[in-house]
Motif scaffolding. Sequence first.
Motif, PDB file in Angstrom:
ATOM      1  N   SER A   1       5.107  -2.440 -10.846  1.00 50.16           N
ATOM      2  CA  SER A   1       6.143  -3.305 -11.388  1.00 50.16           C
ATOM      3  C   SER A   1       6.821  -2.566 -12.383  1.00 50.16           C
ATOM      4  O   SER A   1       8.180  -2.319 -12.396  1.00 50.16           O
ATOM      5  CB  SER A   1       5.767  -4.607 -11.656  1.00 50.16           C
ATOM      6  N   GLN A   2       5.839  -1.775 -13.132  1.00 49.86           N
ATOM      7  CA  GLN A   2       6.463  -1.022 -14.368  1.00 49.86           C
ATOM      8  C   GLN A   2       7.346   0.179 -13.749  1.00 49.86           C
ATOM      9  O   GLN A   2       8.505   0.607 -14.348  1.00 49.86           O
ATOM     10  CB  GLN A   2       5.654  -0.698 -15.303  1.00 49.86           C
ATOM     11  N   MET A   3       6.825   0.888 -12.827  1.00 45.82           N
ATOM     12  CA  MET A   3       7.542   1.872 -12.061  1.00 45.82           C
ATOM     13  C   MET A   3       8.683   1.635 -11.679  1.00 45.82           C
ATOM     14  O   MET A   3       9.884   2.383 -11.679  1.00 45.82           O
ATOM     15  CB  MET A   3       6.448   2.639 -11.031  1.00 45.82           C
TER      16      MET A   3
ATOM     17  N   ASP B   1       0.841  -1.058   0.162  1.00 46.21           N
ATOM     18  CA  ASP B   1       0.092  -0.111  -0.084  1.00 46.21           C
ATOM     19  C   ASP B   1       1.009   1.170   0.000  1.00 46.21           C
ATOM     20  O   ASP B   1       0.663   2.291  -0.578  1.00 46.21           O
ATOM     21  CB  ASP B   1      -1.081  -0.101   1.283  1.00 46.21           C
ATOM     22  N   SER B   2       1.836   1.056   0.407  1.00 46.25           N
ATOM     23  CA  SER B   2       2.907   2.321   0.664  1.00 46.25           C
ATOM     24  C   SER B   2       3.389   2.683  -0.764  1.00 46.25           C
ATOM     25  O   SER B   2       3.483   3.682  -0.996  1.00 46.25           O
ATOM     26  CB  SER B   2       4.143   2.311   1.698  1.00 46.25           C
ATOM     27  N   PHE B   3       3.881   1.587  -1.420  1.00 45.12           N
ATOM     28  CA  PHE B   3       4.433   1.760  -2.686  1.00 45.12           C
ATOM     29  C   PHE B   3       3.111   2.058  -3.653  1.00 45.12           C
ATOM     30  O   PHE B   3       3.446   3.175  -4.644  1.00 45.12           O
ATOM     31  CB  PHE B   3       4.998   0.368  -3.541  1.00 45.12           C
ATOM     32  N   LEU B   4       1.967   1.983  -3.341  1.00 50.90           N
ATOM     33  CA  LEU B   4       1.008   2.451  -4.187  1.00 50.90           C
ATOM     34  C   LEU B   4       0.621   3.905  -4.020  1.00 50.90           C
ATOM     35  O   LEU B   4       0.139   4.754  -4.868  1.00 50.90           O
ATOM     36  CB  LEU B   4      -0.495   1.586  -3.741  1.00 50.90           C
TER      37      LEU B   4
ATOM     38  N   SER C   1      -4.126 -11.553 -10.290  1.00 49.38           N
ATOM     39  CA  SER C   1      -3.194 -10.573  -9.551  1.00 49.38           C
ATOM     40  C   SER C   1      -3.890  -9.294  -9.243  1.00 49.38           C
ATOM     41  O   SER C   1      -5.076  -9.073  -9.394  1.00 49.38           O
ATOM     42  CB  SER C   1      -2.524 -10.115 -10.827  1.00 49.38           C
ATOM     43  N   ASP C   2      -3.170  -8.436  -8.515  1.00 52.05           N
ATOM     44  CA  ASP C   2      -3.758  -7.225  -8.058  1.00 52.05           C
ATOM     45  C   ASP C   2      -3.839  -6.328  -8.900  1.00 52.05           C
ATOM     46  O   ASP C   2      -2.870  -6.185 -10.087  1.00 52.05           O
ATOM     47  CB  ASP C   2      -2.928  -6.652  -6.974  1.00 52.05           C
ATOM     48  N   PRO C   3      -4.881  -5.449  -9.291  1.00 58.17           N
ATOM     49  CA  PRO C   3      -5.221  -4.623 -10.578  1.00 58.17           C
ATOM     50  C   PRO C   3      -4.054  -3.346 -10.428  1.00 58.17           C
ATOM     51  O   PRO C   3      -3.622  -3.108 -11.619  1.00 58.17           O
ATOM     52  CB  PRO C   3      -6.372  -3.924 -10.150  1.00 58.17           C
ATOM     53  N   ALA C   4      -3.205  -3.195  -9.544  1.00 57.89           N
ATOM     54  CA  ALA C   4      -2.253  -2.098  -9.597  1.00 57.89           C
ATOM     55  C   ALA C   4      -0.699  -2.631  -9.687  1.00 57.89           C
ATOM     56  O   ALA C   4       0.085  -2.071  -9.996  1.00 57.89           O
ATOM     57  CB  ALA C   4      -2.340  -1.441  -8.199  1.00 57.89           C
ATOM     58  N   TYR C   5      -0.775  -3.970  -9.743  1.00 59.10           N
ATOM     59  CA  TYR C   5       0.660  -4.686 -10.017  1.00 59.10           C
ATOM     60  C   TYR C   5       1.191  -4.190 -11.070  1.00 59.10           C
ATOM     61  O   TYR C   5       2.454  -3.865 -11.066  1.00 59.10           O
ATOM     62  CB  TYR C   5       0.364  -5.901  -9.804  1.00 59.10           C
TER      63      TYR C   5
END
Length: 1123
Positions: free
Chosen positions: A173-175, A89-92, A165-169
């Motif tokens: 990961s691209q970032m 969540d912190s990375f999001l 998978s989680d939708p934000a993954y």
Amino acid sequence: MDYQQKLAEKFTILNERGNGVLIRMNYIKKTCADPKQRLSILTDKAMESAIKYINKKFPNIDFRGNIQNLTSIQRQKSEVLSATSSYYDSFLDVIEFRDHVYELLNTIDACQCFFDIAYNFDFTKNYLDLIITYTSVIITLSRIDDKKALVGMFNCAHEMTNGCSDPAYPRLSQMFVEYEHPWKKLAEEFGPHTRSVTAALLSLKMVYPRRNLPAEQWRCAQLLSLLSAPAAMLDPACCDTMACEYLSMEVMERWIIIGFLLCHSSLNTNHASQELWKMALRSGLYLTLTRDEVLNIHKVSEELFDSIKGYSKRVADIKECRDHAILNCGAMHRERRQYLRGAMKELFNVLEDEPGLLGPKALFVFMALSFSRDEVLWLVRHSENIPKIKTPEDYVDNQMAELLFHMVKLRGLMKKYNHVVQRYHVQYLAQFDALVLNDTIQNMYVCPEEESVLMSSFVSTLSALSVKQVDNKEELDFRALRLDWLRLQAYTSVNKAPLPLKDYADLAKVMNMIQFHTRMVDSVEELLQETSEVSILCFYPRVFEKMFHQSSEQMTMKRYLMSFPCVSSQFSQCGNALCPEEIETMEKRSLRMCVTFLEQIAKQTSNVVLEICAEQCNLNDQLLPKHCAETISAARHRKQKKPLPKKGEVQKEKPGAESLRKDRTVATNVDKMHLMLTELCSSYSLCSDFIVFDHIVVPTEFLLSHLETRLSEIIVRMVNYNQTTKEIARPSDLLAGIRVYTATLHSLSSYINVDVTRLVKSVLLQQTQPLDSRGGKTITTLYTNWFLESLLRQASNSLIVHCPAMHCFVNQTSENEPGFRAEEFSDVSELRALAELIGPYGLKFLIENLMWHITSQVSELKKLVIENMDILVQMRNNFDKPEEMSNLKKRLTGGENVLKRMTIIGVILSFKSMGQDCLNDILNKHCPYLMGPIKCLRDFISPETDIKVTLSIFELASAAGLKCDIDPALVTAIGSMQTDYTSTDEEYKLSCLLLVYIAVSLPTLALDTNSSYSREHGGHNNNIHCLASAINQLAAAMFTVQNKNIEQHLKEFLLMASSTLLQLGQNVERVEVKNRESIYLLLHMIVEESPFLSQGMLESCFPYVLLRNANREVYRSFILTLG
């Protein structure tokens, strides 16, 4: 359109959010790097293969095809999810923050906003802060080694749990992949924003060079000096760029260096950009991203520009700037700190003397604090990364305590006189700023409706102010006004604005000044935090502690040492709600450092204080009577005109010689100690208490705690008790030493506000207990052990004799003479000193130990009675039949043993009585008004009084040292010997037979050659005179426990004793009865000491003529000499 963008609001919210995200990323980085805090799943050996697989395949991880590599996650998927979700969540949050930042930056570019630090200060500062915060977040994120593993494990567990998978993954990961080389990617992203960023940075060319001056120029300009222009002392300190004057130089350098790294194209095209950039590169080697996360500016810049074509000249510039910084910046900053120490001291002294100047000269305070903070932060971030140079001492400051001290004092001064600052600026705002702003608005030829509404509200708000609001302590809040001014800056800074701010310099100048003045009214605390907080020290504990130790080694810095623990109180203000976990760590670290510093200061202070006490104790010891023999001898020699000592012999100096001085400039050891004490105590004047994370810290309590511990140790050490040799200091010597220590400690009150009386009472009261607060032995325990094991043990063997005439114990002249003189430890003066030292509590402990020894003797006596019970019963019934008594006496065994044990009890009770008499003297001296009522209570007791009441009053009286008919301590001891298995009748019978046993055994004492009565001592040479105390007190205690008539049984004893002693007189063999007269006197002593027997009773059963003859016989050879 521009009003709808809400640029001001977005800047405010995003900057605050960005700081939280940055702190969160830094915390994750630290957690992952620390083996103690690292997630258990990252260190679990079962997870190693899964983590390696995820790191290798990231971001395209096949969660289904390679299930064998991920079986460990499959087994613990719920634990993995819960452990990594907060990190995920912190990375999001970073992605979310990044999206909002780019949206806002694109909006600003579209609006072609105008940035100039001198005009729209808040707008420009927020813009540059946002860029730096965003960059710092990305750089810190890229430094987290375990980020791929954490995100990959979370997504793997998510897919195993939810089937997808989680939708934000994918985005996350691209970032991570994009920012593997963060600087290159960031420079690409900021290419379109170069114009705006460069314009904002170039506005610093009038501010930054003016701030970045060497100390020599500061000195020439007399920077921060109020005394340099006395005529202008009352003039308000103001300028066109108020907020720029206390803007942190570290912040500006961060803007310039990171800003030009992101938008580097202007370095090749704009000479002004290049000069500004070079100046920042020359001022240091490292920049702070956040906390203790730093940026090696030259290394990063060189690596980035090396990878870009056409930047070889810039790389050469970087190397030249790095060489210049290594060579010069250390010395330059050292000189700045040196100048600031003097300038801050002068500024504080002037403002403390005239606090009214805080109104017009408040700007000077914030400038001084900001400049000092910059220098502290520069030294801290470079201290752990000192370059290899010839003068590493430039990066070490053993006078940092003074700079921090003046910062703390100036902060305290501003808080103390906050009402003075408020009054001044409220009047300034209402009576000057409002009028100037109104005139400025009137002179504007264009004023759109939205801007007009804002400016009119400014004027009306300021005009409505009154000093009465401050006097009535009304809460003034100008945050809305300052936010409106930020909005107005945003409205007037966009391209084609109806009211362009750059065309109205006067408006910008007036509003910037108004903003500062409003902050002086409602947010002085926030401004002090902004300009002087040095919470970075919390994250450099090693550097902070090193600075403290370096300062503590300097004599001149000791008065400033308290600034280090005081600075710890600021650490609580650097936490962030987005990272609550960090606050607990910070609290522990802050408290640990604060306590460490206070302990060190207290230790140094207590050491000096007690060294002075020890010196005074040595001087006082020289004046004690025991040292006067040499002086008397020397005077006698002079009087008899004996030859003087030879030249080689060193004559002993007389007490007081140390005070004679030929030259006052020569400092003695005591002078140096007093100087050090003065310096250390001065540091305690900084503050009486402060708060560290909701903990109230009182520095003087640490000192008192140290003194209490050390003083307890010293007092016990002064006893000089040697367990092996049984040597111990005389109580009077110890008391004299403690009195000197106490008197010297009381002088500490003249240096520092501490309750020395409370300290001394606490220490001495602990010494009256068996153990002190730390569980160590006390003087009560040591003296109790010594008197029992040394004096009384030898007295029980008659090597030491109780001497009633002199109220002490004295040594017997024999081969086995003890290694000490008993009278030196047991005379009235020594026992009074002991009573003064251990008090009623200590004496109670001593008596309890004495009672234990008595009960052990009583137990043995009962055994002897039981062995001879039949004979004793017959003797009791036939005591008036001489022939039968003679036969029975021959069958009786152990008579000498009984008398020996009774003598030991008597010796113990005599010593107890002596101790209580001395305690009584001491209490009469200290609290006569308390002793009077206790005596009245004791005298009020009659034989008819209830025994429980009697014993309770006797216990009170005995505790006060008064003599009682019945010894309550002995009653308690005898009573405790009875168990559930012993009947009262049996105990009563044993008590009666014991008295019979003693009575019929008395004649055997006449056979002992040591039973002779000593006229000098007032007692017998084998201590049998102590039998009087033993018989009376033991009988009273035993029959009290058994609730029987004491007087009746003592009369019975007197009859039997008289009868057996009269039979002794019928023996015509002089050899056997050579000490008969001495034994007759013993019978007289028993009656004389008893509160239950009288001379009349004695005369009724024992002829007085025998006592008279016994006295004449004993004193016949005594020659009284009257000189």
